[in-house]
Design a protein around this motif. Structure first.
Motif, PDB file in Angstrom:
ATOM      1  N   ARG A  34     -15.596  49.323 -13.136  1.00  0.00           N
ATOM      2  CA  ARG A  34     -15.729  49.660 -11.551  1.00  0.00           C
ATOM      3  C   ARG A  34     -17.364  50.127 -11.611  1.00  0.00           C
ATOM      4  O   ARG A  34     -17.846  49.938 -10.185  1.00  0.00           O
ATOM      5  CB  ARG A  34     -15.033  50.696 -11.001  1.00  0.00           C
ATOM      6  CG  ARG A  34     -15.186  51.288  -9.792  1.00  0.00           C
ATOM      7  CD  ARG A  34     -13.989  53.052  -9.423  1.00  0.00           C
ATOM      8  NE  ARG A  34     -12.623  52.050  -9.867  1.00  0.00           N
ATOM      9  CZ  ARG A  34     -12.228  51.718  -8.762  1.00  0.00           C
ATOM     10  NH1 ARG A  34     -12.349  51.687  -7.685  1.00  0.00           N
ATOM     11  NH2 ARG A  34     -11.205  51.769  -8.706  1.00  0.00           N
ATOM     12  N   SER A  66      -6.938  39.002 -14.638  1.00  0.00           N
ATOM     13  CA  SER A  66      -7.802  40.132 -15.593  1.00  0.00           C
ATOM     14  C   SER A  66      -9.540  40.400 -14.409  1.00  0.00           C
ATOM     15  O   SER A  66      -9.934  39.691 -13.867  1.00  0.00           O
ATOM     16  CB  SER A  66      -7.784  39.838 -16.161  1.00  0.00           C
ATOM     17  OG  SER A  66      -7.937  39.511 -16.928  1.00  0.00           O
ATOM     18  N   THR A  67      -9.846  41.775 -14.732  1.00  0.00           N
ATOM     19  CA  THR A  67     -11.400  41.638 -14.463  1.00  0.00           C
ATOM     20  C   THR A  67     -11.958  41.494 -15.507  1.00  0.00           C
ATOM     21  O   THR A  67     -13.051  40.902 -14.951  1.00  0.00           O
ATOM     22  CB  THR A  67     -11.497  43.688 -14.117  1.00  0.00           C
ATOM     23  OG1 THR A  67     -11.394  43.939 -15.662  1.00  0.00           O
ATOM     24  CG2 THR A  67     -10.978  43.885 -13.422  1.00  0.00           C
ATOM     25  N   LEU A  86      -9.154  43.157  -5.631  1.00  0.00           N
ATOM     26  CA  LEU A  86      -8.541  43.743  -6.974  1.00  0.00           C
ATOM     27  C   LEU A  86      -7.411  45.083  -6.508  1.00  0.00           C
ATOM     28  O   LEU A  86      -6.753  44.404  -7.746  1.00  0.00           O
ATOM     29  CB  LEU A  86      -9.583  44.276  -8.019  1.00  0.00           C
ATOM     30  CG  LEU A  86     -10.491  43.878  -8.792  1.00  0.00           C
ATOM     31  CD1 LEU A  86     -12.182  43.656  -9.253  1.00  0.00           C
ATOM     32  CD2 LEU A  86     -10.021  42.011  -9.318  1.00  0.00           C
ATOM     33  N   GLU A  87      -7.694  45.934  -6.062  1.00  0.00           N
ATOM     34  CA  GLU A  87      -6.392  47.355  -5.357  1.00  0.00           C
ATOM     35  C   GLU A  87      -5.294  46.299  -4.879  1.00  0.00           C
ATOM     36  O   GLU A  87      -4.435  46.474  -5.870  1.00  0.00           O
ATOM     37  CB  GLU A  87      -7.291  47.805  -4.895  1.00  0.00           C
ATOM     38  CG  GLU A  87      -8.264  49.201  -5.742  1.00  0.00           C
ATOM     39  CD  GLU A  87      -9.210  50.385  -5.023  1.00  0.00           C
ATOM     40  OE1 GLU A  87      -9.158  49.998  -3.684  1.00  0.00           O
ATOM     41  OE2 GLU A  87     -10.067  50.975  -5.900  1.00  0.00           O
ATOM     42  N   GLY A 144      -3.609  44.384  -7.061  1.00  0.00           N
ATOM     43  CA  GLY A 144      -2.851  45.327  -8.332  1.00  0.00           C
ATOM     44  C   GLY A 144      -3.638  45.058  -9.906  1.00  0.00           C
ATOM     45  O   GLY A 144      -2.652  45.380 -11.117  1.00  0.00           O
ATOM     46  N   ILE A 145      -4.483  44.729 -10.218  1.00  0.00           N
ATOM     47  CA  ILE A 145      -5.157  44.243 -11.489  1.00  0.00           C
ATOM     48  C   ILE A 145      -6.022  45.665 -11.612  1.00  0.00           C
ATOM     49  O   ILE A 145      -6.472  46.474 -10.341  1.00  0.00           O
ATOM     50  CB  ILE A 145      -6.555  43.388 -10.834  1.00  0.00           C
ATOM     51  CG1 ILE A 145      -5.658  41.964 -10.517  1.00  0.00           C
ATOM     52  CG2 ILE A 145      -7.185  43.417 -11.765  1.00  0.00           C
ATOM     53  CD1 ILE A 145      -6.304  40.992 -10.304  1.00  0.00           C
ATOM     54  N   ASP A 146      -6.008  46.158 -12.813  1.00  0.00           N
ATOM     55  CA  ASP A 146      -6.310  47.762 -12.898  1.00  0.00           C
ATOM     56  C   ASP A 146      -7.735  47.863 -13.584  1.00  0.00           C
ATOM     57  O   ASP A 146      -8.298  45.925 -13.216  1.00  0.00           O
ATOM     58  CB  ASP A 146      -5.762  47.511 -14.603  1.00  0.00           C
ATOM     59  CG  ASP A 146      -6.678  49.474 -15.209  1.00  0.00           C
ATOM     60  OD1 ASP A 146      -6.379  50.413 -14.360  1.00  0.00           O
ATOM     61  OD2 ASP A 146      -7.090  48.878 -16.291  1.00  0.00           O
ATOM     62  N   ILE A 147      -8.404  48.209 -12.770  1.00  0.00           N
ATOM     63  CA  ILE A 147      -9.957  48.253 -13.120  1.00  0.00           C
ATOM     64  C   ILE A 147     -10.343  49.517 -13.533  1.00  0.00           C
ATOM     65  O   ILE A 147     -10.492  50.877 -12.861  1.00  0.00           O
ATOM     66  CB  ILE A 147     -10.420  48.763 -10.909  1.00  0.00           C
ATOM     67  CG1 ILE A 147      -9.935  48.017 -10.459  1.00  0.00           C
ATOM     68  CG2 ILE A 147     -11.992  48.687 -11.389  1.00  0.00           C
ATOM     69  CD1 ILE A 147     -10.358  47.971  -8.732  1.00  0.00           C
ATOM     70  N   PRO A 148     -10.573  49.557 -15.076  1.00  0.00           N
ATOM     71  CA  PRO A 148     -11.503  50.061 -15.822  1.00  0.00           C
ATOM     72  C   PRO A 148     -12.274  50.898 -15.511  1.00  0.00           C
ATOM     73  O   PRO A 148     -13.052  50.191 -14.813  1.00  0.00           O
ATOM     74  CB  PRO A 148     -11.397  49.518 -17.023  1.00  0.00           C
ATOM     75  CG  PRO A 148     -10.594  48.408 -16.464  1.00  0.00           C
ATOM     76  CD  PRO A 148     -10.451  47.862 -15.736  1.00  0.00           C
ATOM     77  N   GLU A 149     -12.893  52.070 -15.541  1.00  0.00           N
ATOM     78  CA  GLU A 149     -14.046  53.248 -14.964  1.00  0.00           C
ATOM     79  C   GLU A 149     -15.258  51.747 -15.489  1.00  0.00           C
ATOM     80  O   GLU A 149     -16.234  52.288 -14.255  1.00  0.00           O
ATOM     81  CB  GLU A 149     -14.406  53.941 -15.391  1.00  0.00           C
ATOM     82  CG  GLU A 149     -15.290  54.972 -14.830  1.00  0.00           C
ATOM     83  CD  GLU A 149     -15.427  55.118 -13.201  1.00  0.00           C
ATOM     84  OE1 GLU A 149     -16.267  55.162 -12.265  1.00  0.00           O
ATOM     85  OE2 GLU A 149     -13.566  55.793 -13.038  1.00  0.00           O
TER      86      GLU A 149
END
Length: 88
Positions: free
Chosen positions: A43, A67-68, A31-32, A35-40
Motif C-alpha cells: 500500500r 497477488s500483489t 486490488l480490493e 479480494g487481493i490482500d494488500i500488505p501495508e
C-alpha cells in the motif's frame, strides 16, 4: 479576466498530482475489489509512487494479478521477444 493562472506550472503540478492520486486510488480499488490482500508495505509503495506511467502499468496488471507480487514483477509480455521466441 486573466486566465494565465490556469496554464501556469503550479496548476500543471497540481493536475499531475491529482492524476497520480487518482491512479493510486484506482489501483487499490481494483486490488480490493478482486479480494487481493494488500500488505501495508505494498500500500505504501503504491501511494508513494509518483511515476504516472508506472502506476498505469501496475493498474493494468492488477486486472489479472493473482497477488500483489504479480503487479511488480516484470512479465514476459512486457519485453520484446528474443530471437527464436514465437510472437503472438
Amino acid at each position: 479576466m486573466d486566465k494565465s493562472f490556469y496554464t501556469s506550472w503550479i496548476v500543471e503540478e497540481i493536475r499531475e498530482e491529482g492524476r497520480q492520486q487518482g491512479c493510486q486510488k484506482g489501483l487499490l480499488l481494483v486490488l480490493e475489489g478482486r479480494g487481493i490482500d494488500i500488505p501495508e508495505e505494498v500500500r505504501e509503495r503504491i501511494t508513494t509512487c509518483r511515476d504516472f506511467d508506472l502506476l498505469k502499468t501496475w493498474t493494468q496488471r492488477a486486472g489479472t494479478a493473482a497477488s500483489t507480487a504479480d503487479i511488480f514483477t516484470e512479465e514476459a509480455t512486457d519485453r520484446e521477444p528474443s530471437a527464436g521466441e514465437d510472437q503472438l
